[in-house]
Design an enzyme around this catalytic site. Structure first.
Site, PDB file in Angstrom:
ATOM      1  N   HIS A 245       0.867  -1.177   0.000  1.00  0.00           N
ATOM      2  CA  HIS A 245       0.000   0.000   0.000  1.00  0.00           C
ATOM      3  C   HIS A 245       0.910   1.235   0.000  1.00  0.00           C
ATOM      4  O   HIS A 245       1.789   1.337  -0.850  1.00  0.00           O
ATOM      5  CB  HIS A 245      -0.930  -0.072   1.218  1.00  0.00           C
ATOM      6  CG  HIS A 245      -2.121   0.828   1.139  1.00  0.00           C
ATOM      7  ND1 HIS A 245      -2.400   1.646   0.073  1.00  0.00           N
ATOM      8  CD2 HIS A 245      -3.133   1.070   2.031  1.00  0.00           C
ATOM      9  CE1 HIS A 245      -3.516   2.318   0.293  1.00  0.00           C
ATOM     10  NE2 HIS A 245      -3.978   1.987   1.478  1.00  0.00           N
ATOM     11  N   HIS A 283      -1.752  -0.654 -12.217  1.00  0.00           N
ATOM     12  CA  HIS A 283      -2.790  -0.654 -11.188  1.00  0.00           C
ATOM     13  C   HIS A 283      -3.989  -1.423 -11.735  1.00  0.00           C
ATOM     14  O   HIS A 283      -4.489  -1.091 -12.811  1.00  0.00           O
ATOM     15  CB  HIS A 283      -3.193   0.772 -10.823  1.00  0.00           C
ATOM     16  CG  HIS A 283      -3.973   0.865  -9.550  1.00  0.00           C
ATOM     17  ND1 HIS A 283      -5.231   0.320  -9.412  1.00  0.00           N
ATOM     18  CD2 HIS A 283      -3.667   1.415  -8.344  1.00  0.00           C
ATOM     19  CE1 HIS A 283      -5.664   0.549  -8.177  1.00  0.00           C
ATOM     20  NE2 HIS A 283      -4.740   1.206  -7.515  1.00  0.00           N
ATOM     21  N   ASP A 325       2.028   5.731  -6.367  1.00  0.00           N
ATOM     22  CA  ASP A 325       3.226   5.608  -5.519  1.00  0.00           C
ATOM     23  C   ASP A 325       4.466   6.133  -6.240  1.00  0.00           C
ATOM     24  O   ASP A 325       5.285   6.854  -5.665  1.00  0.00           O
ATOM     25  CB  ASP A 325       3.447   4.144  -5.135  1.00  0.00           C
ATOM     26  CG  ASP A 325       2.157   3.436  -4.796  1.00  0.00           C
ATOM     27  OD1 ASP A 325       1.766   3.477  -3.632  1.00  0.00           O
ATOM     28  OD2 ASP A 325       1.551   2.856  -5.716  1.00  0.00           O
TER      29      ASP A 325
END
Length: 379
Positions: A245, A283, A325
């Site tokens: 995460h 993703h 990220d």
């Protein structure tokens, strides 16, 4: 001899769109093999057949449970955040469009459905954070009462929620809570000019919420148990720290450190050896690319040829585009912030979403208590 299929052929045999096929690749359900053309990937016919057979098996409880928990079936209703057709919406408003001008405080009022003036008024939290890691400092600087379940008055609940975000911001910068917008507080603490402050503002807004991700779902579970919104934020922070995460930012930093600027392709090939994907790329919810990352990276790519080479090479090798990220680490490096700031920005922005998820769960009522499919020895 292995027979390979084109993307169109593989998608047809699976009975899905090419975007869904790419999502399967991102989820590790099937491997995309490089070809002579760096823009084209091939798929082993045998692997496609196995995946097709798995998809068409009966929907037994075990398969249903697995599909629900792993990027699968929706499990609850929400009016907070929508992800559809490769776009992210906050209460029906495009998040990328909001990030063009809105501050985090405005987005918080929108997601919480509470008055902004009450949430971020002139009154400051009395407690000032001390040193330590972000989670520990926040837990020590906050208390449960202002956002406890018995706190029903909208203005007081808004003030308590705003105080949580302000205190988390103070824990991040090392300063005292302030009435200035959070992106300005961060910019001043880190010595940034107005352009840098605006980049932080955009990042915070784009981090604000992302539906039922691991930390958002954790916050809802905590709130469903009757805990305070402070406890929901602490739970969210704990989940965000995981390497799958928000902790992914640390893995992206390590990847970046290992990159040979003279030959990024060779470095990235070495990183790919023995793994299915690069950290910070791809993703499952955005097969065509993460719009949050695209919005953050656009001005950085225009100014930095090394960043352009890095992302272009990674995309050519894997077919995956940068995720949030990676973009946060790119911004951190461009602004020359201290290491760990990418995670800090992620946490500060996402705290707004954890509170929104907690508030909505309170309105929905009930304890989140799913059942498990037992697969151990029979008694």
């Amino acid at each position: 001899m292995t027979v390979y299929l084109t993307a169109a052929e593989a998608a047809a045999r699976l009975g899905v769109s090419r975007q869904t096929l790419y999502a399967y690749v991102s989820r590790g359900l099937i491997e995309a093999h490089p070809t002579a053309d760096p823009r084209v990937r091939a798929y082993a016919a045998e692997a496609v057949a196995r995946l097709a057979a798995a998809r068409h098996r009966g929907r037994r409880p075990r398969e249903v449970a697995r599909a629900t928990l792993d990027w699968g079936l929706p499990v609850m209703e929400t009016a907070v955040t929508l992800i559809r057709d490769g776009r992210l919406f906050y209460r029906g408003i495009d998040a990328v469009m909001l990030a063009e001008t809105a501050a985090l405080e405005e987005v918080a009022a929108l997601l919480w459905d509470l008055p902004q003036a009450a949430a971020f008024g002139p009154d400051m939290p009395r407690t000032e954070p001390r040193g330590g890691d972000l989670l520990g400092a926040f837990a020590a600087a906050t208390e449960d009462d202002p956002t406890a379940t018995w706190q029903q008055d909208p203005d007081r609940l808004a003030a308590g929620s705003g105080a949580l975000v302000r205190l988390l911001g103070a824990c991040l910068t090392g300063g005292a809570p302030d009435a200035a917008p959070l992106h300005w507080q961060c910019a001043e603490a880190w010595g940034l000019d107005p352009a840098g402050a605006d980049a932080l503002r955009r990042a915070l807004v784009l981090c604000a919420d992302h539906e039922l991700n691991a930390s958002g779902f954790t916050a809802r579970c905590v709130a469903s148990a009757g805990a305070s919104l402070r406890a929901a934020v602490i739970g969210g922070l704990a989940a965000l720290s995981g390497s799958r995460h928000g902790g992914m930012t640390a893995r992206v930093e390590t990847l970046w450190d290992s990159l040979d600027q003279a030959d990024p392709a060779a470095s990235l090939r070495g990183q790919l050896a023995g793994r299915a994907r690069l950290p910070g790329f791809g993703h499952p919810l955005y097969p065509a690319g993460d719009p949050r990352a695209a919005a953050l990276l656009a001005p950085l790519l225009a100014e930095d040829p090394r960043l352009r080479a890095f992302t272009a090479t990674a995309e050519a090798l894997t077919g995956a585009r940068p995720a949030l990220d990676f973009a946060l680490v790119a911004l951190r490096r461009r602004l020359r912030l201290r290491r760990g700031s990418a995670f800090g920005l992620f946490a500060l922005g996402r705290s707004v979403g954890w509170i929104a998820q907690g508030l909505e769960q309170r309105q929905a009522g009930g304890l989140i208590r799913p059942r498990a499919v037992y697969v151990g020895p029979e008694p």
